[in-house]
Design a protein around this motif. Structure first.
Motif, PDB file in Angstrom:
ATOM      1  N   VAL A  56      39.036  40.333  41.610  1.00  0.00           N
ATOM      2  CA  VAL A  56      39.361  41.559  42.348  1.00  0.00           C
ATOM      3  C   VAL A  56      38.066  42.238  42.753  1.00  0.00           C
ATOM      4  O   VAL A  56      37.232  42.565  41.902  1.00  0.00           O
ATOM      5  CB  VAL A  56      40.221  42.502  41.483  1.00  0.00           C
ATOM      6  N   GLN A  87      45.045  35.399  37.301  1.00  0.00           N
ATOM      7  CA  GLN A  87      43.879  36.232  36.985  1.00  0.00           C
ATOM      8  C   GLN A  87      42.855  36.045  38.105  1.00  0.00           C
ATOM      9  O   GLN A  87      41.959  35.213  38.027  1.00  0.00           O
ATOM     10  CB  GLN A  87      43.307  35.828  35.627  1.00  0.00           C
ATOM     11  N   ALA A 112      44.916  36.271  46.260  1.00  0.00           N
ATOM     12  CA  ALA A 112      46.238  36.334  45.635  1.00  0.00           C
ATOM     13  C   ALA A 112      47.170  35.290  46.220  1.00  0.00           C
ATOM     14  O   ALA A 112      47.873  34.573  45.488  1.00  0.00           O
ATOM     15  CB  ALA A 112      46.823  37.732  45.797  1.00  0.00           C
ATOM     16  N   GLY A 158      42.850  41.357  35.639  1.00  0.00           N
ATOM     17  CA  GLY A 158      41.987  40.895  36.712  1.00  0.00           C
ATOM     18  C   GLY A 158      40.635  40.445  36.196  1.00  0.00           C
ATOM     19  O   GLY A 158      40.308  40.572  35.014  1.00  0.00           O
ATOM     20  N   GLY A 175      52.053  42.222  41.167  1.00  0.00           N
ATOM     21  CA  GLY A 175      51.083  43.108  40.547  1.00  0.00           C
ATOM     22  C   GLY A 175      51.479  44.541  40.814  1.00  0.00           C
ATOM     23  O   GLY A 175      52.655  44.882  40.821  1.00  0.00           O
ATOM     24  N   ALA A 211      44.420  46.198  34.519  1.00  0.00           N
ATOM     25  CA  ALA A 211      43.023  46.195  34.961  1.00  0.00           C
ATOM     26  C   ALA A 211      42.197  46.674  33.766  1.00  0.00           C
ATOM     27  O   ALA A 211      41.619  47.753  33.770  1.00  0.00           O
ATOM     28  CB  ALA A 211      42.831  47.101  36.171  1.00  0.00           C
ATOM     29  N   ASN A 221      40.966  40.120  48.774  1.00  0.00           N
ATOM     30  CA  ASN A 221      41.827  40.170  47.590  1.00  0.00           C
ATOM     31  C   ASN A 221      43.200  39.590  47.902  1.00  0.00           C
ATOM     32  O   ASN A 221      43.777  38.847  47.091  1.00  0.00           O
ATOM     33  CB  ASN A 221      41.962  41.605  47.095  1.00  0.00           C
ATOM     34  N   TRP A 266      45.428  45.041  42.275  1.00  0.00           N
ATOM     35  CA  TRP A 266      44.542  43.933  42.630  1.00  0.00           C
ATOM     36  C   TRP A 266      44.068  44.003  44.076  1.00  0.00           C
ATOM     37  O   TRP A 266      43.019  43.465  44.413  1.00  0.00           O
ATOM     38  CB  TRP A 266      45.271  42.602  42.392  1.00  0.00           C
TER      39      TRP A 266
END
Length: 270
Positions: A10, A7, A22, A212, A82, A183, A18, A43
């Motif tokens: 974002v 989680q 990640a 996110g 994702g 999202a 981003n 994301w």
């Protein structure tokens, strides 16, 4: 099998940041013993950054998925990358099977720990409520279910949670773990708590919904990434801040629950 839902924070207009967040989450999850890591929906762009979709779209062989494929291999973890905004024309030009040879799609990709692509899932149900998704994107057609780490794994995306027939079709194809990159925004907290849990209960399967964290022009993602077991019991969950949600999941538990409570055998056709 140890599952980690990443989680991450974002941020719109921060694709590089981003990606780095990640990659950091993947590395931390792997160091903590994860076998499978999952990232949220869109994301790298930000779901609500609609004006950036076309500008930031990539093919399946583009830089974002290439970096994540390398991260899966580097850290020896399976990875649900994702979803990204996929440029269907560029993917088609590279020889990929696409639902349309033009336009964009909301596309999730699953890699194994060797970085091999196992599944490509393009979001089926496009969100029309205060969203530009139906105007900007092409819906997917395929519903892949693949073998991974002892499970039959499927992927759906966010709004798909509202359509139980899709999850039942996956169960009919043997799915016992469904990953749901999302999202999901405020204020629909109770919907987010209820829908993935209901999908787990009615199909007697694990459902892992990874959301996110972050804000986009006044819209806040509500986080609360959660893993539900085949009884609909919460195995692990988070609040609305960035987090790694880690859970042990076991395909034998699915088999045991389905044997103990064989509701799927009592179905009737309508």
């Amino acid at each position: 099998m140890k599952l980690a839902l990443a989680q991450i924070d974002v941020r719109a207009a921060d694709r590089d940041g981003n990606v780095e967040r990640a990659l950091d989450a993947i590395a931390r999850a792997a160091a903590d013993g994860a076998d499978l890591v999952a990232l949220p929906e869109l994301w790298n762009v930000g779901y609500f950054a609609f004006e950036a979709y076309e500008r930031r779209a990539e093919p399946l062989t583009g830089p974002t998925l290439t970096r994540l494929r390398e991260a899966a291999r580097e850290h020896d973890v399976a990875l649900l990358a994702g979803s990204i905004v996929e440029d269907l024309a560029e993917s088609a030009a590279a020889g990929e099977a696409v639902p349309d040879d033009d336009g964009l799609a909301n596309t999730a990709v699953l890699f194994d720990a060797d970085g091999e692509r196992l599944a490509v899932y393009r979001k089926h149900h496009l969100f029309g409520y205060e969203s530009a998704e139906t105007r900007l994107l092409t819906p997917g057609e395929a519903l892949p279910v693949v073998d991974l780490l002892g499970f039959r794994v499927a992927v759906t995306t966010c709004y798909d949670l509202r359509f139980p027939e899709q999850f039942r079709a996956l169960a009919d194809d043997g799915a016992d773990l469904v990953l749901v990159p999302s999202a999901w925004p405020y204020p629909r907290v109770e919907h987010w708590r209820t829908l993935p849990r209901a999908r787990a209960i009615e199909n007697l399967s694990y459902v892992a919904a990874v959301n996110g964290s972050g804000s986009f022009e006044g819209t806040d993602l509500l986080g609360r990434s959660t893993v539900y077991d085949p009884w609909g019991t919460t195995v692990a969950s988070a609040g609305d801040d960035p987090a790694l949600v880690e859970a042990r999941v076991d395909p034998e538990r699915v088999a045991a629950v389905r044997e103990e409570f064989p509701a799927l055998l009592d179905r009737r056709d309508y």
